[in-house]
Scaffold this motif. Structure first.
Motif, PDB file in Angstrom:
ATOM      1  N   CYS A 207     -29.540  -5.174 -20.048  1.00 45.75           N
ATOM      2  CA  CYS A 207     -30.182  -5.632 -21.287  1.00 45.75           C
ATOM      3  C   CYS A 207     -31.630  -6.054 -21.077  1.00 45.75           C
ATOM      4  CB  CYS A 207     -29.381  -6.786 -21.898  1.00 45.75           C
ATOM      5  SG  CYS A 207     -27.749  -6.306 -22.496  1.00 45.75           S
ATOM      6  N   ALA A 208     -32.099  -6.048 -19.834  1.00 45.73           N
ATOM      7  CA  ALA A 208     -33.492  -6.407 -19.540  1.00 45.73           C
ATOM      8  C   ALA A 208     -34.343  -5.150 -19.643  1.00 45.73           C
ATOM      9  CB  ALA A 208     -33.600  -7.031 -18.152  1.00 45.73           C
TER      10      ALA A 208
ATOM     11  N   ILE B 208     -27.008 -19.340 -16.888  1.00 48.51           N
ATOM     12  CA  ILE B 208     -27.246 -20.019 -15.619  1.00 48.51           C
ATOM     13  C   ILE B 208     -28.741 -20.227 -15.459  1.00 48.51           C
ATOM     14  CG2 ILE B 208     -25.208 -18.988 -14.542  1.00 48.51           C
ATOM     15  CD1 ILE B 208     -27.059 -17.076 -13.035  1.00 48.51           C
ATOM     16  N   ARG B 209     -29.115 -21.021 -14.462  1.00 48.71           N
ATOM     17  CA  ARG B 209     -30.534 -21.225 -14.184  1.00 48.71           C
ATOM     18  C   ARG B 209     -31.075 -20.018 -13.410  1.00 48.71           C
ATOM     19  NH1 ARG B 209     -30.865 -26.129 -10.472  1.00 48.71           N
ATOM     20  NH2 ARG B 209     -29.295 -24.818  -9.471  1.00 48.71           N
ATOM     21  N   LEU B 210     -32.379 -19.842 -13.477  1.00 50.00           N
ATOM     22  CA  LEU B 210     -32.999 -18.751 -12.728  1.00 50.00           C
ATOM     23  C   LEU B 210     -32.746 -18.927 -11.234  1.00 50.00           C
ATOM     24  CD1 LEU B 210     -34.697 -16.240 -13.339  1.00 50.00           C
ATOM     25  CD2 LEU B 210     -36.733 -17.586 -12.886  1.00 50.00           C
TER      26      LEU B 210
ATOM     27  N   THR C 190     -33.631 -16.385 -20.660  1.00 55.54           N
ATOM     28  CA  THR C 190     -32.694 -16.946 -21.632  1.00 55.54           C
ATOM     29  C   THR C 190     -32.333 -15.929 -22.709  1.00 55.54           C
ATOM     30  OG1 THR C 190     -33.557 -19.187 -21.279  1.00 55.54           O
ATOM     31  CG2 THR C 190     -32.321 -18.795 -23.311  1.00 55.54           C
ATOM     32  N   ASP C 191     -33.346 -15.226 -23.191  1.00 51.01           N
ATOM     33  CA  ASP C 191     -33.120 -14.235 -24.253  1.00 51.01           C
ATOM     34  C   ASP C 191     -32.198 -13.111 -23.788  1.00 51.01           C
ATOM     35  OD1 ASP C 191     -34.768 -15.696 -25.885  1.00 51.01           O
ATOM     36  OD2 ASP C 191     -36.531 -14.423 -25.592  1.00 51.01           O
ATOM     37  N   VAL C 192     -32.404 -12.653 -22.553  1.00 45.66           N
ATOM     38  CA  VAL C 192     -31.576 -11.560 -22.036  1.00 45.66           C
ATOM     39  C   VAL C 192     -30.142 -12.040 -21.790  1.00 45.66           C
ATOM     40  CG1 VAL C 192     -31.285  -9.866 -20.178  1.00 45.66           C
ATOM     41  CG2 VAL C 192     -33.568 -10.400 -21.021  1.00 45.66           C
ATOM     42  N   CYS C 193     -29.993 -13.297 -21.361  1.00 40.89           N
ATOM     43  CA  CYS C 193     -28.654 -13.861 -21.171  1.00 40.89           C
ATOM     44  C   CYS C 193     -27.869 -13.806 -22.479  1.00 40.89           C
ATOM     45  CB  CYS C 193     -28.739 -15.315 -20.701  1.00 40.89           C
ATOM     46  SG  CYS C 193     -29.125 -15.524 -18.961  1.00 40.89           S
ATOM     47  N   GLU C 194     -28.519 -14.222 -23.552  1.00 40.14           N
ATOM     48  CA  GLU C 194     -27.868 -14.226 -24.856  1.00 40.14           C
ATOM     49  C   GLU C 194     -27.567 -12.808 -25.327  1.00 40.14           C
ATOM     50  OE1 GLU C 194     -30.442 -16.382 -27.424  1.00 40.14           O
ATOM     51  OE2 GLU C 194     -30.050 -18.333 -26.474  1.00 40.14           O
ATOM     52  N   LYS C 195     -28.503 -11.907 -25.090  1.00 39.39           N
ATOM     53  CA  LYS C 195     -28.329 -10.517 -25.512  1.00 39.39           C
ATOM     54  C   LYS C 195     -27.181  -9.854 -24.753  1.00 39.39           C
ATOM     55  CE  LYS C 195     -30.935  -6.198 -26.079  1.00 39.39           C
ATOM     56  NZ  LYS C 195     -32.249  -5.529 -25.858  1.00 39.39           N
TER      57      LYS C 195
ATOM     58  N   GLU D 177     -20.722  -7.811 -11.562  1.00 36.12           N
ATOM     59  CA  GLU D 177     -20.484  -7.249 -12.888  1.00 36.12           C
ATOM     60  C   GLU D 177     -21.308  -7.990 -13.952  1.00 36.12           C
ATOM     61  OE1 GLU D 177     -17.478  -6.169 -10.107  1.00 36.12           O
ATOM     62  OE2 GLU D 177     -18.099  -8.176 -10.752  1.00 36.12           O
ATOM     63  N   GLU D 178     -21.391  -9.314 -13.814  1.00 34.03           N
ATOM     64  CA  GLU D 178     -22.158 -10.100 -14.778  1.00 34.03           C
ATOM     65  C   GLU D 178     -23.646  -9.795 -14.659  1.00 34.03           C
ATOM     66  OE1 GLU D 178     -19.847 -14.259 -15.570  1.00 34.03           O
ATOM     67  OE2 GLU D 178     -20.454 -13.880 -13.499  1.00 34.03           O
ATOM     68  N   PHE D 179     -24.137  -9.672 -13.413  1.00 34.14           N
ATOM     69  CA  PHE D 179     -25.556  -9.361 -13.256  1.00 34.14           C
ATOM     70  C   PHE D 179     -25.869  -7.957 -13.755  1.00 34.14           C
ATOM     71  CE2 PHE D 179     -29.257  -7.738 -10.936  1.00 34.14           C
ATOM     72  CZ  PHE D 179     -30.194  -8.669 -11.363  1.00 34.14           C
TER      73      PHE D 179
END
Length: 377
Positions: A192-193, A314-316, A303-308, A184-186
């Motif tokens: 958003c990517a 998390i790390r790549l 990082t930008d997509v994580c925030e969006k 669900e998180e992915f």
């Protein structure tokens, strides 16, 4: 330690630091003219590598002067011989990384000293200094490298290995939970990517569990859309002494593998390929076209997509962990997971992914409660 400062007028960055010559002379040094602090940091690292390489060449010139006592050999000389010994025995990218770390973190402490003058307390003091600046894992890694140099000297040059007398660094850091994303998180992240290249790149890492370098090295000849497979036989490394990047062999023999794609991922690849062919006639890389995707740009976009998306950061590399954790939580055998990830042995998979996802822990408690209740009756 280096200090960085920005000129108020020119806006350029500079770095100041102290350096010690092989004869023990210490002086102040300043490098300037960098556009950003990051460039100044890289400039400092490059200077240190070049400086240490020059010192190593001087030490190599003394290598032919065989002392009566092996312990009269200079540390710099032993290090130069060790590097030559490792050439051809490990991957070029791995040797480059070893040299970079040793030259930056170890050599400055022992340069210009004869092996007989380096005592166990000197190594302990160096180790404590590293522990005060860096993580336990990084410090342990450095200690392992220094020990390897001494073992080489002991085996081939009869140099006394004093590292056996030095206590290894202790881990006082709290154990960190492995980070991963649920499906669900992915899904929220992927929605958003917008960039198709990065979107497909991140999806490949999450769904297949392949390493970042393995995905970056993929060409379309590795993707069999008819059989729905991905052939992993190379890796892209940016740890190269001669180029910004280069293609190398995978991490280990077991890393050479063919990964089966689920139908949905194969469909995504078909659509993505059609989009890429509109821009590149014969793309060399699946992700990037004529050149592999830029590492820093990838990290920044991630990082930008994580925030969006509002998901936890998390790390790549944790996309790989996410894939493994998901497979294990669904009951996939550890043997199959190990093959999917390209681990060298099952023990590595067990040591890394023996944890269970939270939902499974609650299921275990429920099952144990059933057994416990029966015993109580």
């Amino acid at each position: 330690m280096p200090s960085y400062e920005q000129n108020k007028n020119s806006k350029l960055w500079s770095v100041r630091f102290r350096e010690t010559d092989i004869d023990g002379t210490t002086r102040q040094k300043r490098l300037s003219g960098f556009r950003t602090k990051k460039e100044a940091q890289y400039g400092y690292e490059d200077y240190c590598i070049k400086k240490n390489a020059e010192e190593a060449e001087k030490a190599a010139a003394r290598a032919n002067e065989k002392p009566e006592d092996p312990n009269d050999m200079f540390f710099d000389t032993l290090l130069s011989l060790y590097y030559k010994y490792k050439q051809g025995r490990i991957k070029t990218s791995s040797l480059y990384e070893v040299e970079r770390k040793i030259n930056k973190r170890i050599l400055p402490y022992f340069t210009g000293k004869q092996m007989k003058d380096i005592k166990p307390i000197d190594i302990l003091n160096w180790q404590n200094d590293m522990s005060s600046q860096f993580s336990f894992n990084y410090t342990s890694d450095l200690m392992t490298m220094l020990t390897a140099v001494y073992r080489y000297g002991e085996k081939y040059h009869d140099i006394t290995n004093i590292t056996v007398k030095v206590d290894k660094p202790r881990n006082t850091e709290p154990k960190k939970e492995m980070e991963f994303w649920t499906p669900e998180e992915f899904a929220a992240f992927r929605a958003c990517a917008e960039d198709p290249t990065y979107k497909m790149f991140f999806t490949t890492l999450y769904v297949t569990g392949c390493r970042r370098g393995e995905a970056e090295a993929l060409s379309w000849s590795d993707i069999d859309l008819k059989r729905s497979t991905i052939k992993i036989s190379k890796s892209l490394t940016r740890k190269s002494p001669t180029a910004p990047w280069e293609l190398t062999t995978p991490k280990n023999v077991s890393s050479n593998r063919t990964v089966k794609m689920p139908p949905s991922l194969c469909k995504m690849f078909k659509e993505y390929k059609e989009q890429q062919l509109e821009e590149y006639a014969e793309p060399k890389f699946v992700f990037g076209g004529d050149r592999p995707i830029a590492s820093r740009t990838t990290d920044r976009y991630f990082t930008d997509v994580c925030e969006k998306a509002g998901v936890k950061r998390i790390r790549l590399h944790d996309l790989r962990h996410s894939c493994a954790s998901l497979l294990i939580s669904k009951g996939v055998s550890i043997v199959a997971v190990s093959r999917q990830l390209g681990h060298s042995n099952i023990e590595q998979t067990l040591n890394t992914y023996s944890h269970l996802m939270p939902d499974d822990q609650s299921k275990i408690i429920a099952e144990l409660e059933t057994v416990s209740a029966q015993l109580a009756d």
